[in-house]
Design an enzyme around this catalytic site. Structure first.
Site, short mmCIF file in Angstrom:
data_model
loop_
_atom_site.label_atom_id
_atom_site.label_comp_id
_atom_site.label_asym_id
_atom_site.label_seq_id
_atom_site.Cartn_x
_atom_site.Cartn_y
_atom_site.Cartn_z
N MET A 1 36.65 48.12 15.56
CA MET A 1 36.27 49.44 15.03
C MET A 1 36.13 49.36 13.52
SD MET A 1 38.44 51.88 17.51
CE MET A 1 39.93 51.09 17.08
N GLU B 1 45.63 42.68 59.00
CA GLU B 1 44.46 42.75 58.11
C GLU B 1 43.41 43.72 58.63
OE1 GLU B 1 42.79 38.78 57.74
OE2 GLU B 1 43.32 38.28 59.79
N HIS C 1 37.85 36.36 12.63
CA HIS C 1 37.69 37.16 13.83
C HIS C 1 37.57 36.29 15.08
CE1 HIS C 1 34.84 39.03 16.70
NE2 HIS C 1 35.74 39.97 16.64
N GLY D 1 46.95 40.19 55.35
CA GLY D 1 45.68 39.62 54.91
C GLY D 1 44.94 40.70 54.16
N THR D 2 45.26 40.81 52.90
CA THR D 2 44.74 41.97 52.16
C THR D 2 43.28 41.82 51.75
OG1 THR D 2 45.90 40.99 50.29
CG2 THR D 2 46.91 42.94 51.30
N ASN D 3 42.69 40.61 51.96
CA ASN D 3 41.25 40.50 51.72
C ASN D 3 40.53 41.34 52.77
OD1 ASN D 3 41.94 38.59 49.80
ND2 ASN D 3 41.60 36.86 51.18
N SER E 1 52.07 38.74 58.12
CA SER E 1 51.53 38.30 56.83
C SER E 1 50.31 39.18 56.55
CB SER E 1 51.14 36.83 56.90
OG SER E 1 50.51 36.47 55.69
N LYS F 1 48.65 50.42 13.80
CA LYS F 1 48.66 50.21 12.36
C LYS F 1 49.45 51.31 11.67
CE LYS F 1 44.85 48.42 10.72
NZ LYS F 1 43.42 48.64 10.81
N TYR G 1 57.83 37.35 50.62
CA TYR G 1 57.12 36.33 49.83
C TYR G 1 55.69 36.75 49.55
CZ TYR G 1 54.85 34.85 54.18
OH TYR G 1 54.11 34.84 55.33
N ARG H 1 47.34 29.16 60.58
CA ARG H 1 46.57 30.24 61.20
C ARG H 1 45.56 29.66 62.19
NH1 ARG H 1 42.73 33.89 57.55
NH2 ARG H 1 41.39 32.07 57.64
N ARG I 1 40.91 53.16 7.50
CA ARG I 1 40.86 52.13 8.54
C ARG I 1 41.25 52.70 9.90
NH1 ARG I 1 43.46 46.66 6.67
NH2 ARG I 1 45.38 47.82 6.53
N GLY J 1 39.05 43.91 14.69
CA GLY J 1 37.68 43.92 14.21
C GLY J 1 36.71 44.78 15.00
N ARG K 1 51.65 43.74 12.88
CA ARG K 1 51.53 44.05 14.30
C ARG K 1 52.01 42.83 15.08
NH1 ARG K 1 44.92 44.09 14.28
NH2 ARG K 1 44.65 41.94 13.65
N CYS L 1 49.17 37.10 52.14
CA CYS L 1 48.44 35.85 51.90
C CYS L 1 47.01 36.09 51.45
CB CYS L 1 48.50 34.94 53.13
SG CYS L 1 47.66 35.62 54.56
C1 PEP Z 1 42.77 37.91 54.31
O1 PEP Z 1 41.92 38.51 54.97
O2 PEP Z 1 43.40 38.46 53.40
C2 PEP Z 1 43.02 36.49 54.54
C3 PEP Z 1 43.98 35.87 53.89
O3 PEP Z 1 42.21 35.85 55.39
P1 PEP Z 1 40.75 35.33 55.00
O4 PEP Z 1 40.59 35.48 53.53
O5 PEP Z 1 40.69 33.92 55.43
O6 PEP Z 1 39.88 36.23 55.80
MG MG Z 2 41.28 37.59 56.80
#
Ligand code: PEP
Ligand code: MG
Length: 876
Positions: free
Chosen positions: A109, A748, A458, A769-771, A767, A28, A854, A620, A98, A107, A342, A834
């Site tokens: 604050m 993974e 609001h 597997g970041t889970n 690939s 502001k 990818y 897989r 203000r 709204g 704004r 993935c």
């Molecule tokens: C992972 O682990 O990131 C993955 C893609 O495999 P899942 O979620 O099936 O374990």
């Molecule tokens: Mg996995």
């Protein structure tokens, strides 16, 4: 931390800020200074910096030494410029105080208007304005706002008095109360103030100012402001700035007024001046949603010259800021004054439309347009809408405040909306109006319906910012909170009844209404084309069925990065064959079960290869532990025993035998293939046969096989050999040799990342597997994390949920290391991700930076990922 200068002036004499100084002056303050510099009519004032707010907190909630001297010096400048005097009884200067942080928090604050009025100053104001009613109205507003905001006097104490006196004078609108009524109201308000605070309402204007500045600083850390920052992931700010600005009055009679406007429609993006105003009112009346204001189009009848001036302001601001602006203005006795500009909050639909049209108008580049649309907001465009052909039992039509289609049961308070949503219900929050206190409930609810308030109230502004469906000002809805019913033209609904709201038409309907796929606009298509042109990262999808694959492909997916085959075993009768295989005592018996499964798998893969022809399909191998396929409840085990004609005890014994204390770290992934190679052989056979049959039918099948949960290169080298042998023998049996199936692995497990050079020797691709990689790097069980993670986020131990947005410093380091080790071993090796992070814009940016080829995400997120990948590419 202490800055030299804590107060920055803006006015004709000098303007010490600019739009680039948002971090220091708040949005502001920075924009008031900027508008002043470009010659727009802005009442002069000054801004106390956000750094001062941080100082205030750091020294235990005290105004820093020297601040008030600086405030006094700037007040003197202001007095000189306006030719009025703060606290004067002859020619009083009044100010507004203000808040305003670097990121707008509508709204959330505090604000105090008409500051500087005392009993005597009020008389003076009545004299100079020759309008005692106006002066009284301003004074009652100050006592109320100051009491409410600065001294925490419960708001309803003032409201009750107001209602009582309006009743006594037989009026329903605030503006109809006469001078005698207002005099009485002020006396009553002062009593409320004294009873609640133990003090008289302060008669020293500088004392009012000091307390108001402190209240604004304090409001930075009130629960609703903290919650708003949490929901919107706003972190890293110093605090709020305080803007002290000369008051101008929209409540000076029927030639005055106040309004809010957006330079384009914030719901749809249409290039049309959009807004609302109230005659004879002050700013807060519009946003608080207490009175339903008039559409700005009607201003043409009231004051055509002001409407023309507003259109000029729209042009000047859009030329200058090159974006849609949200402005607040006041008309004081026929003079237009701007109080704020704004960047306007907008829905995903509006964001896309405005960004694309601004490129067409030559205001911004394609790259800028890509950066203007928050990638996640595209989700709003992809959500189903109500079926246009479905029958609608329309109860009433309100203002279409934020588009979308929502159905749910009725919740009457914000807390109720939160609780019932947590219990799994879909609810519509129904309120007369919403206050900033309601943010959690508004966020939790599927949609919001209010019976008062306009398109810039609001509720409407906040809902649009989130892309949440909202109808405002549905005046025919009568809400009876006590009896938990709403009534519309004689029809009543209780809290278990479902209602539907259409935020694009404003229709409130009884019951649920069928949905249809959304129609995507030309602007959306243009933006996606530009995204594809600018991005370098490919976007693939995680899909297990031909339907999902087709949907993802329609949305632009360039391959399947993960087909989780386990889902295929739950279809129809196959689960019985699968269970028979798992219960088998020996290899021969297991093969019998697998032989029954093979044709099903082959058909599944043919469906996928056909849907994705010409594009890679990464299949897989089986990943979950076998006990996940067996029934665990006794009556289901009995049913299975009957069906397979085996004793119940046998099933129970196998379930016990397969039981694991920690299945996520148990007998799963590639470990299954090591123990039961015949499962791998069945799957590799089905994949190869399906691909050959497709190819023989002229379909360009491109399968790839991926091994999950590798921890050592030996696991992969062993399994790769078995896969290759299987592929070869199928090819020979079919007499078909025109097929190459790459074999890769998921990374993974941290050990796989650490030894990625070794693993790469046996893999055609990686690939991530970041889970699982997140699970194992943090040591947080994916399935149990909700018991403590929200607390971690609250305490800012973690900035965000690492299962939703990749922890780039920790987990990301493993990914980056594996990329470089893998490619050192195998130049140009294909790498993707993935895990769920493949659809998260921040994680996608990281994937771009470390050179992945990818990202693979759920079909629904493909457009989001395409845009996020483009943003990563164009962001310097
Ligand atoms: C992972 O682990 O990131 C993955 C893609 O495999 P899942 O979620 O099936 O374990
Ligand atoms: Mg996995």
């Amino acid at each position: 931390m202490t800055s030299q200068k804590r107060v920055h002036y803006f006015g004709k004499t000098k303007s010490e800020g600019s739009k680039e100084m948002k971090d220091l002056l708040g949005g502001k303050g920075a924009n008031l200074a900027e508008m002043t510099s470009i010659g727009l009519p802005v009442p002069p004032g000054f801004t106390i910096t956000t750094e001062t707010c941080a100082e205030y907190d750091a020294i235990g909630g005290k105004l820093p030494d020297g601040l008030l001297d600086e405030v006094h010096r700037n007040m003197a400048l202001l007095e000189e410029e306006t030719d009025k005097k703060f606290g004067s009884e002859d020619n009083p200067l009044l100010v507004s105080v203000r808040s305003g942080a670097a990121v707008s928090m509508p709204g959330m604050m505090d604000t105090v208007l008409n500051l500087g009025l005392t009993d005597k100053v009020m008389d003076g104001l009545a004299n100079v304005s020759d309008n005692r009613r106006f002066a009284l109205d301003a004074y009652r507003r100050l006592i109320n706002m100051f009491g409410d905001v600065v001294m925490e006097v419960p708001h309803h104490n003032f409201e009750d008095e107001f209602d009582r006196i309006k009743d006594k004078y037989g009026v329903s609108e605030d503006t109809d109360l006469n001078e005698a009524g207002l005099e009485e109201l002020i006396t009553a308000y002062k009593t409320v103030y004294k009873n609640s605070t133990g003090e008289d309402f302060p008669q020293d204007p500088y004392q009012q100012l000091e307390k108001a500045v402190e209240a604004v600083f304090k409001s930075w850390n009130i629960p609703r402001a903290i919650r708003y920052r949490e929901i919107n992931e706003i972190t890293g700010l110093l605090g709020t700035a305080v803007n002290v600005q000369t008051m101008v009055f929209g409540n000076m009679g029927d030639d005055s007024g106040t309004g809010v406007a957006f330079t384009r429609d914030p719901s749809t993006g249409e290039n049309k001046f959009f807004g609302e105003f109230l005659i004879n009112a002050q700013g807060e009346d519009v946003v608080a949603g207490i009175r339903t204001p008039q559409n700005v189009d009607e201003m043409v009848k009231w004051r055509p010259e002001i409407y023309e001036q507003l259109l000029d302001v729209k042009r000047i601001l859009e030329n200058h800021y090159r974006d849609m602006q949200d402005i607040e203005y006041t008309i004081e006795k026929g003079n237009l004054l701007l109080l704020q500009t704004r960047t306007g909050k907008r829905t995903g639909l509006a964001a896309v439309t405005i960004a694309v049209e601004m490129v067409v108008e030559g205001r911004i580049t394609q790259q800028e347009a890509l950066l203007r649309v928050p990638a996640n907001d595209l989700n709003q465009l992809l959500l189903p809408t109500f079926d246009s052909k479905a029958e609608r039992d329309i109860l009433t039509v309100g203002l279409p405040a934020s588009p979308g289609a929502a159905s749910g049961k009725i919740a009457y308070s914000a807390d109720e909306a939160v609780d019932r949503t947590h219990e799994g219900e879909s609810v519509i929050l129904v309120r007369k109006d919403t206050s900033p206190e309601d943010v959690s409930g508004m966020h939790a609810a599927a949609g919001i319906l209010t019976s008062t308030g306009g398109m810039t109230s609001h509720a409407a502004v906040v809902a649009r910012g989130w892309g949440k469906c909202c109808i405002a000002g549905a005046g025919e809805v009568v809400i009876d909170e006590q009896n938990r019913t709403i009534t519309i033209n004689g029809r009543s609904f209780g809290d278990q009844d479902v209602i539907s709201i259409d935020g694009s038409s404003g229709e409130l309907m009884a019951g649920d209404v069928p949905r249809e796929e959304p129609k995507l606009s030309e602007e959306f298509k243009s933006l996606m084309e530009w995204a594809d042109h600018h991005r370098t990262l490919q976007v693939w999808t995680n899909a297990d069925t031909p339907q999902d694959a087709k949907r993802a492909r329609n949305w632009g997916a360039q391959g399947i990065g993960l087909c989780r085959t386990e889902h295929m075993f739950f279809e129809g009768d196959r689960i019985t064959d699968m269970r028979e295989m798992i219960l088998a005592d020996n290899l021969e018996a297991r093969r019998v079960g697998l032989d029954k499964l093979l044709p099903h798998q082959r058909e599944d893969f043919k469906g996928l290869f056909t849907a994705m022809q010409g594009l890679s399909v990464t299949v897989r191998l089986l990943d979950p532990p076998l006990h996940e396929f067996l029934p665990h409840e006794e009556h289901l085990q009995q049913e299975l025993a009957d069906r397979l004609q085996v004793p119940l005890e046998k099933i129970m014994a196998r379930v016990t035998q397969l039981h694991e204390t920690n299945p996520m770290l148990g007998h799963r992934g590639c470990r299954l293939s090591i123990s039961y190679p015949e499962i791998l052989v069945m799957q590799a056979t089905a994949i190869t046969e399906a691909a050959i049959e497709c190819k023989q039918d002229g379909i360009d099948a491109r399968p790839e096989i991926m091994v999950p949960l590798i921890g050592t290169s030996k696991e992969l080298s062993l399994l790769r050999k078995q896969i290759e042998t299987t592929i070869q023998s199928v090819k020979e049996a079919k007499g078909y040799n025109e097929l190459h199936i790459p074999v890769g692995t998921m990374i993974e497990i941290p050990r796989a990342a650490l030894t990625a050079d070794e693993v790469a020797k046996h893999a055609d691709f990686f690939s991530f597997g970041t889970n699982d990689l997140t699970q194992m790097t943090f040591g947080y069980s994916r399935d149990d994390v909700n018991s403590f993670l929200p607390n971690y986020i609250r305490h800012e131990i973690l900035e965000r949920d690492p299962f939703q947005s990749l922890d780039t410093t920790g987990v990301g380091q493993l990914v980056a290391m594996a990329v470089s080790k893998g490619r050192n071993e195998k130049k140009g090796m294909k790498m993707g991700i993935c895990g769920e992070h493949g659809g998260d814009p921040l994680s996608i940016r990281f994937c771009h930076q470390i050179g992945l080829n990818y990202v693979s995400c759920s079909p629904f997120r493909v457009p989001v990922a395409r845009l996020a990948a483009a943003q990563a590419a164009v962001k310097k």
